[in-house]
Design an enzyme around this catalytic site. Structure first.
Site, PDB file in Angstrom:
ATOM      1  N   TYR A 156       0.837  -1.203   0.000  1.00  0.00           N
ATOM      2  CA  TYR A 156       0.000   0.000   0.000  1.00  0.00           C
ATOM      3  C   TYR A 156       0.869   1.250   0.000  1.00  0.00           C
ATOM      4  O   TYR A 156       0.642   2.182  -0.783  1.00  0.00           O
ATOM      5  CB  TYR A 156      -0.919  -0.008   1.219  1.00  0.00           C
ATOM      6  CG  TYR A 156      -1.740   1.256   1.374  1.00  0.00           C
ATOM      7  CD1 TYR A 156      -2.841   1.495   0.567  1.00  0.00           C
ATOM      8  CD2 TYR A 156      -1.411   2.214   2.337  1.00  0.00           C
ATOM      9  CE1 TYR A 156      -3.597   2.652   0.705  1.00  0.00           C
ATOM     10  CE2 TYR A 156      -2.158   3.372   2.488  1.00  0.00           C
ATOM     11  CZ  TYR A 156      -3.247   3.582   1.667  1.00  0.00           C
ATOM     12  OH  TYR A 156      -3.988   4.728   1.802  1.00  0.00           O
ATOM     13  N   THR A 191     -13.411   6.832   8.180  1.00  0.00           N
ATOM     14  CA  THR A 191     -14.216   6.393   7.047  1.00  0.00           C
ATOM     15  C   THR A 191     -14.523   4.912   7.197  1.00  0.00           C
ATOM     16  O   THR A 191     -14.020   4.239   8.101  1.00  0.00           O
ATOM     17  CB  THR A 191     -13.462   6.607   5.719  1.00  0.00           C
ATOM     18  OG1 THR A 191     -12.283   5.774   5.735  1.00  0.00           O
ATOM     19  CG2 THR A 191     -13.055   8.060   5.538  1.00  0.00           C
TER      20      THR A 191
END
Length: 252
Positions: A156, A191
């Site tokens: 990532y 989120t």
């Protein structure tokens, strides 16, 4: 919206608009006067975002950005339907942590396609004749992970580091087309993606992550405000930069 961020009449594509930073960005851009095109894979959730927008002239445009070669033609189609874009906020992405011992080619390809290739494909599409206005802007959502060493997050981080480097190159390459390219680099933001990440960690690990954020976790609106600024003419002399939106995370 009052203040220097004025996007009245601008047409802006927001990817990842189904939730999180993408949805918050779409809401803020519409409040600033933009006509927003909402992209994501879930048409129902895009419709929910559309219902939350102020103003008129907004559209949903479901499409899977994973097919990078098809993105330029899709973007051309969107411009033909309703006019060229003045900006792109690329908020779509994928965050899955894995230790190196568990990384295989499929995981690598999926992560790099979602976080890096999609941005390059959008840039290819945006620079096409008829797809952008005389002064265009792209904002790519990177991550503070691009700047820190973090176990279990190597792929990532590499994808977001690649995005930061790509933004600098695109800023110079697309300058001839009148397009600015910048990044924002959020730290941990509250989120659905963060909630999925939380479920992959222990309580102690997550508490340590929270403690590493001097101002606490961010909200999607915090990142959306930075994106709106970089898309606007208030940032007309800003190009090729990465703006940390991290509550002081990188200052430690």
């Amino acid at each position: 919206m009052s203040g220097p961020v004025d996007l009245a009449g601008a047409r802006v594509l927001v990817t990842g608009a189904s939730a999180g930073i993408g949805r918050a960005t779409a809401v803020l851009l519409a409040r600033a006067g933009a006509r927003v095109v909402l992209n994501g894979r879930d048409e129902g959730r895009l419709a929910e975002t559309r219902a939350a927008l102020d103003g008129e002239g907004h559209r949903t445009a479901p499409f899977d950005l994973a097919d990078g070669d098809a993105v330029p033609a899709w973007l051309k189609e969107q411009a033909t339907l309703a006019g060229p874009f003045d900006g792109i906020a690329h908020c779509a992405g994928l965050q899955v942590g894995k230790p190196v011992r568990a990384v295989d080619q499929a995981f690598f390809d999926q992560t790099l396609h979602a976080n890096l290739l999609s941005a390059l494909a959008l840039a290819r599409g945006f620079r096409q004749k008829g797809c952008h206005g005389p002064r265009g802007a792209m904002v790519l959502v990177a991550s503070v992970a691009a700047f820190i060493g973090q176990p279990g997050n190597v792929v990532y981080a590499a994808s977001k580091g690649g995005l930061v480097a790509a933004a600098r190159g695109l800023a110079m390459e697309l300058l001839r087309d009148g397009i600015r390219v910048n990044c924002v680099a959020p730290a941990m933001v509250e989120t659905e993606m963060m909630e999925r990440f939380r479920r992959t960690t222990t309580a102690d690990q997550f508490a340590a992550i929270r403690a590493a954020h001097p101002m606490g976790f961010g909200r999607p609106e915090d990142v959306a405000a930075a994106i709106a600024f970089l898309l606007s003419d208030a940032a007309r002399w800003i190009n090729g930069v990465t703006l940390p939106v991290d509550g002081g995370y990188l200052a430690q």
